[in-house]
Structure formats: structure tokens, C-alpha cells
Design a protein around this motif. Structure first.
Motif, PDB file in Angstrom:
ATOM      1  N   ASP A 130       0.797  -1.223   0.000  1.00 31.46           N
ATOM      2  CA  ASP A 130       0.000   0.000   0.000  1.00 31.46           C
ATOM      3  C   ASP A 130       0.835   1.281   0.000  1.00 31.46           C
ATOM      4  OD1 ASP A 130      -2.096  -1.757  -0.004  1.00 31.46           O
ATOM      5  OD2 ASP A 130      -2.573  -1.504   2.121  1.00 31.46           O
ATOM      6  N   THR A 131       2.172   1.158  -0.058  1.00 31.21           N
ATOM      7  CA  THR A 131       3.010   2.345  -0.264  1.00 31.21           C
ATOM      8  C   THR A 131       3.059   2.680  -1.750  1.00 31.21           C
ATOM      9  OG1 THR A 131       5.077   1.101  -0.498  1.00 31.21           O
ATOM     10  CG2 THR A 131       4.463   1.834   1.743  1.00 31.21           C
ATOM     11  N   MET A 132       2.321   1.893  -2.558  1.00 31.78           N
ATOM     12  CA  MET A 132       2.249   2.046  -4.018  1.00 31.78           C
ATOM     13  C   MET A 132       3.612   1.807  -4.661  1.00 31.78           C
ATOM     14  SD  MET A 132      -0.886   2.504  -4.255  1.00 31.78           S
ATOM     15  CE  MET A 132      -2.125   2.856  -3.035  1.00 31.78           C
ATOM     16  N   ARG A 133       4.265   0.735  -4.200  1.00 36.03           N
ATOM     17  CA  ARG A 133       5.559   0.360  -4.743  1.00 36.03           C
ATOM     18  C   ARG A 133       5.608  -1.147  -4.970  1.00 36.03           C
ATOM     19  NH1 ARG A 133       5.387   4.974  -5.382  1.00 36.03           N
ATOM     20  NH2 ARG A 133       6.857   6.582  -4.763  1.00 36.03           N
ATOM     21  N   TYR A 134       6.449  -1.527  -5.935  1.00 42.15           N
ATOM     22  CA  TYR A 134       6.787  -2.928  -6.175  1.00 42.15           C
ATOM     23  C   TYR A 134       8.196  -3.157  -5.629  1.00 42.15           C
ATOM     24  CZ  TYR A 134       3.114  -3.031  -9.778  1.00 42.15           C
ATOM     25  OH  TYR A 134       1.933  -2.962 -10.465  1.00 42.15           O
ATOM     26  N   SER A 135       8.460  -4.389  -5.217  1.00 41.07           N
ATOM     27  CA  SER A 135       9.814  -4.746  -4.821  1.00 41.07           C
ATOM     28  C   SER A 135      10.109  -6.148  -5.353  1.00 41.07           C
ATOM     29  CB  SER A 135       9.948  -4.727  -3.308  1.00 41.07           C
ATOM     30  OG  SER A 135      11.258  -5.072  -2.939  1.00 41.07           O
ATOM     31  N   PRO A 136      11.069  -6.271  -6.278  1.00 40.00           N
ATOM     32  CA  PRO A 136      11.873  -5.204  -6.872  1.00 40.00           C
ATOM     33  C   PRO A 136      11.059  -4.420  -7.904  1.00 40.00           C
ATOM     34  CG  PRO A 136      12.398  -7.290  -7.928  1.00 40.00           C
ATOM     35  CD  PRO A 136      11.415  -7.601  -6.826  1.00 40.00           C
ATOM     36  N   ASP A 137      11.555  -3.251  -8.261  1.00 36.99           N
ATOM     37  CA  ASP A 137      10.863  -2.445  -9.282  1.00 36.99           C
ATOM     38  C   ASP A 137      11.682  -2.318 -10.563  1.00 36.99           C
ATOM     39  OD1 ASP A 137      12.822  -0.698  -8.464  1.00 36.99           O
ATOM     40  OD2 ASP A 137      11.448   0.927  -7.933  1.00 36.99           O
ATOM     41  N   LYS A 138      12.803  -3.057 -10.626  1.00 36.52           N
ATOM     42  CA  LYS A 138      13.619  -3.093 -11.854  1.00 36.52           C
ATOM     43  C   LYS A 138      14.026  -4.539 -12.111  1.00 36.52           C
ATOM     44  CE  LYS A 138      15.598   1.525 -11.340  1.00 36.52           C
ATOM     45  NZ  LYS A 138      14.687   1.939 -10.287  1.00 36.52           N
ATOM     46  N   LEU A 139      13.752  -5.003 -13.326  1.00 40.36           N
ATOM     47  CA  LEU A 139      14.101  -6.367 -13.721  1.00 40.36           C
ATOM     48  C   LEU A 139      14.929  -6.318 -15.000  1.00 40.36           C
ATOM     49  CD1 LEU A 139      10.575  -8.033 -13.419  1.00 40.36           C
ATOM     50  CD2 LEU A 139      12.323  -7.869 -11.647  1.00 40.36           C
ATOM     51  N   THR A 140      15.861  -7.239 -15.123  1.00 40.78           N
ATOM     52  CA  THR A 140      16.612  -7.407 -16.360  1.00 40.78           C
ATOM     53  C   THR A 140      16.454  -8.855 -16.783  1.00 40.78           C
ATOM     54  OG1 THR A 140      18.212  -5.719 -15.714  1.00 40.78           O
ATOM     55  CG2 THR A 140      18.878  -7.222 -17.471  1.00 40.78           C
ATOM     56  N   VAL A 141      16.030  -9.066 -18.022  1.00 40.36           N
ATOM     57  CA  VAL A 141      15.867 -10.413 -18.554  1.00 40.36           C
ATOM     58  C   VAL A 141      16.537 -10.471 -19.924  1.00 40.36           C
ATOM     59  CG1 VAL A 141      13.732 -10.823 -17.278  1.00 40.36           C
ATOM     60  CG2 VAL A 141      13.609  -9.959 -19.591  1.00 40.36           C
ATOM     61  N   LYS A 142      16.835 -11.685 -20.350  1.00 36.10           N
ATOM     62  CA  LYS A 142      17.439 -11.879 -21.671  1.00 36.10           C
ATOM     63  C   LYS A 142      16.337 -12.112 -22.693  1.00 36.10           C
ATOM     64  CE  LYS A 142      21.503 -14.084 -19.737  1.00 36.10           C
ATOM     65  NZ  LYS A 142      21.436 -15.195 -18.808  1.00 36.10           N
ATOM     66  N   GLN A 143      16.521 -11.577 -23.888  1.00 33.58           N
ATOM     67  CA  GLN A 143      15.561 -11.800 -24.969  1.00 33.58           C
ATOM     68  C   GLN A 143      15.377 -13.306 -25.167  1.00 33.58           C
ATOM     69  OE1 GLN A 143      16.707 -10.070 -28.703  1.00 33.58           O
ATOM     70  NE2 GLN A 143      14.901 -10.830 -29.755  1.00 33.58           N
ATOM     71  N   GLY A 144      14.123 -13.730 -25.239  1.00 33.74           N
ATOM     72  CA  GLY A 144      13.793 -15.135 -25.422  1.00 33.74           C
ATOM     73  C   GLY A 144      13.535 -15.872 -24.119  1.00 33.74           C
ATOM     74  N   GLU A 145      13.895 -15.262 -22.989  1.00 39.67           N
ATOM     75  CA  GLU A 145      13.737 -15.905 -21.691  1.00 39.67           C
ATOM     76  C   GLU A 145      12.257 -15.950 -21.283  1.00 39.67           C
ATOM     77  OE1 GLU A 145      16.119 -15.662 -17.426  1.00 39.67           O
ATOM     78  OE2 GLU A 145      16.073 -13.872 -18.677  1.00 39.67           O
ATOM     79  N   THR A 146      11.838 -17.096 -20.756  1.00 37.04           N
ATOM     80  CA  THR A 146      10.486 -17.236 -20.212  1.00 37.04           C
ATOM     81  C   THR A 146      10.607 -17.183 -18.692  1.00 37.04           C
ATOM     82  OG1 THR A 146       9.769 -18.552 -22.105  1.00 37.04           O
ATOM     83  CG2 THR A 146       8.423 -18.689 -20.109  1.00 37.04           C
ATOM     84  N   ILE A 147       9.892 -16.234 -18.110  1.00 40.19           N
ATOM     85  CA  ILE A 147       9.976 -15.934 -16.682  1.00 40.19           C
ATOM     86  C   ILE A 147       8.636 -16.214 -16.012  1.00 40.19           C
ATOM     87  CG2 ILE A 147      10.351 -14.057 -14.999  1.00 40.19           C
ATOM     88  CD1 ILE A 147      12.867 -14.624 -16.538  1.00 40.19           C
ATOM     89  N   ARG A 148       8.700 -16.745 -14.797  1.00 39.01           N
ATOM     90  CA  ARG A 148       7.505 -16.860 -13.951  1.00 39.01           C
ATOM     91  C   ARG A 148       7.581 -15.706 -12.954  1.00 39.01           C
ATOM     92  NH1 ARG A 148       7.655 -21.933 -12.447  1.00 39.01           N
ATOM     93  NH2 ARG A 148       6.047 -22.458 -13.947  1.00 39.01           N
ATOM     94  N   LEU A 149       6.609 -14.809 -13.024  1.00 36.25           N
ATOM     95  CA  LEU A 149       6.503 -13.715 -12.069  1.00 36.25           C
ATOM     96  C   LEU A 149       5.505 -14.139 -10.992  1.00 36.25           C
ATOM     97  CD1 LEU A 149       6.223 -10.735 -14.593  1.00 36.25           C
ATOM     98  CD2 LEU A 149       8.266 -11.485 -13.346  1.00 36.25           C
ATOM     99  N   VAL A 150       5.978 -14.260  -9.760  1.00 34.99           N
ATOM    100  CA  VAL A 150       5.102 -14.603  -8.640  1.00 34.99           C
ATOM    101  C   VAL A 150       4.828 -13.300  -7.899  1.00 34.99           C
ATOM    102  CG1 VAL A 150       4.827 -15.936  -6.520  1.00 34.99           C
ATOM    103  CG2 VAL A 150       6.047 -16.927  -8.481  1.00 34.99           C
TER     104      VAL A 150
END
Length: 136
Positions: free
Chosen positions: A31-51
Motif C-alpha cells: 500500500d506504499t504504491m511500490r513494487y519490490s523489486p521495481d527493476k528487472l533485467t531479462v534476456k531476450q527469449g527468456e520465459t519468466i515466472r513472475l510470482v
């Protein structure tokens, strides 16, 4: 029964096949209106599971997209705040609950994720994803 994986291509990627996930990233929202983490780096083609875990008392969401698409969607949400979300790049997360997005980042570039519930995006509930181009 789970719907088939969508093959709709977006400028920020496409729905990922859970069997192709190579990495899981935990993202909390509160409720502080923030995500943690708020910066992600991924490689092109990578399939990620965001929980996605909502640690607040308010409803939050995570919507993947380009800056322009998120801004457009935020404007629509102001008019229709109770709008249902059923796209694979969107997750509505009730308080103290979790949701999962499986996503293949197959396009290089800078993309965003944000909470488009009225007032949340404007309060700074936004994060950045950098998709690093794959080597030729």
C-alpha cells in the motif's frame, strides 16, 4: 480446465509456456504504491515466472506493457475501475494473495509494469523491465 497458451504477440513479448520457465522472480506489492523489486533485467527469449504477492490491504495489480499502452489502459481504468482483467500479461492480486504470470520476453527493449487501479500508477506504482538483446 486451463485455457490454451495464447500465441498473441505483443511488442513486449507473449504468454509463456510454464514448461519453458527458466527463472522465477518474486515481486511484492504493497500500500506504499511500490513494487519490490521495481527493476528487472531479462534476456531476450527468456520465459519468466513472475510470482506476485500483495502484502497490502488494498487490491493491486501488475500489468506488463509499453509506457504508451500502460498510460492508455490507466485512462480506461479511470472510467471503468471495476473492469475485469483476463489477459495473460495482467494479474489482479487481492490483499494477502498471490498470482502468477508466465511471460516470454522475446522482444528486446525497455518495458514497464504497473498497477493501473485508479490513483496507484499516478502515485508511482510502476516498475521497469530491460530485455537485453540475445547475441546473434
Amino acid at each position: 480446465m486451463k485455457a490454451a497458451i495464447s500465441d498473441d504477440q505483443h511488442d513486449f513479448g507473449r504468454e509463456g509456456d510454464p514448461k519453458q520457465v527458466r527463472r522465477t522472480i518474486q515481486i511484492s506489492m504493497d500500500d506504499t504504491m511500490r513494487y519490490s523489486p521495481d527493476k528487472l533485467t531479462v534476456k531476450q527469449g527468456e520465459t519468466i515466472r513472475l510470482v506476485l504477492t500483495n502484502k497490502g490491504k488494498l487490491m493491486h495489480e501488475l500489468v506488463l506493457g509499453s509506457a504508451r499502452k500502460l498510460q492508455e489502459h490507466a485512462e480506461v481504468m479511470k472510467k471503468f475501475p471495476d473492469m475485469e482483467h483476463d489477459e495473460p500479461y495482467m494479474a489482479h492480486v487481492p490483499p494477502a494473495k498471490q498470482q502468477v504470470i508466465n511471460w516470454q520476453f522475446n522482444q528486446p527493449g525497455e518495458f514497464l509494469f504497473g498497477c493501473l487501479i485508479p490513483g496507484h500508477f499516478e502515485a508511482g506504482m510502476v516498475g521497469r523491465i530491460t530485455v537485453v538483446p540475445s547475441k546473434p
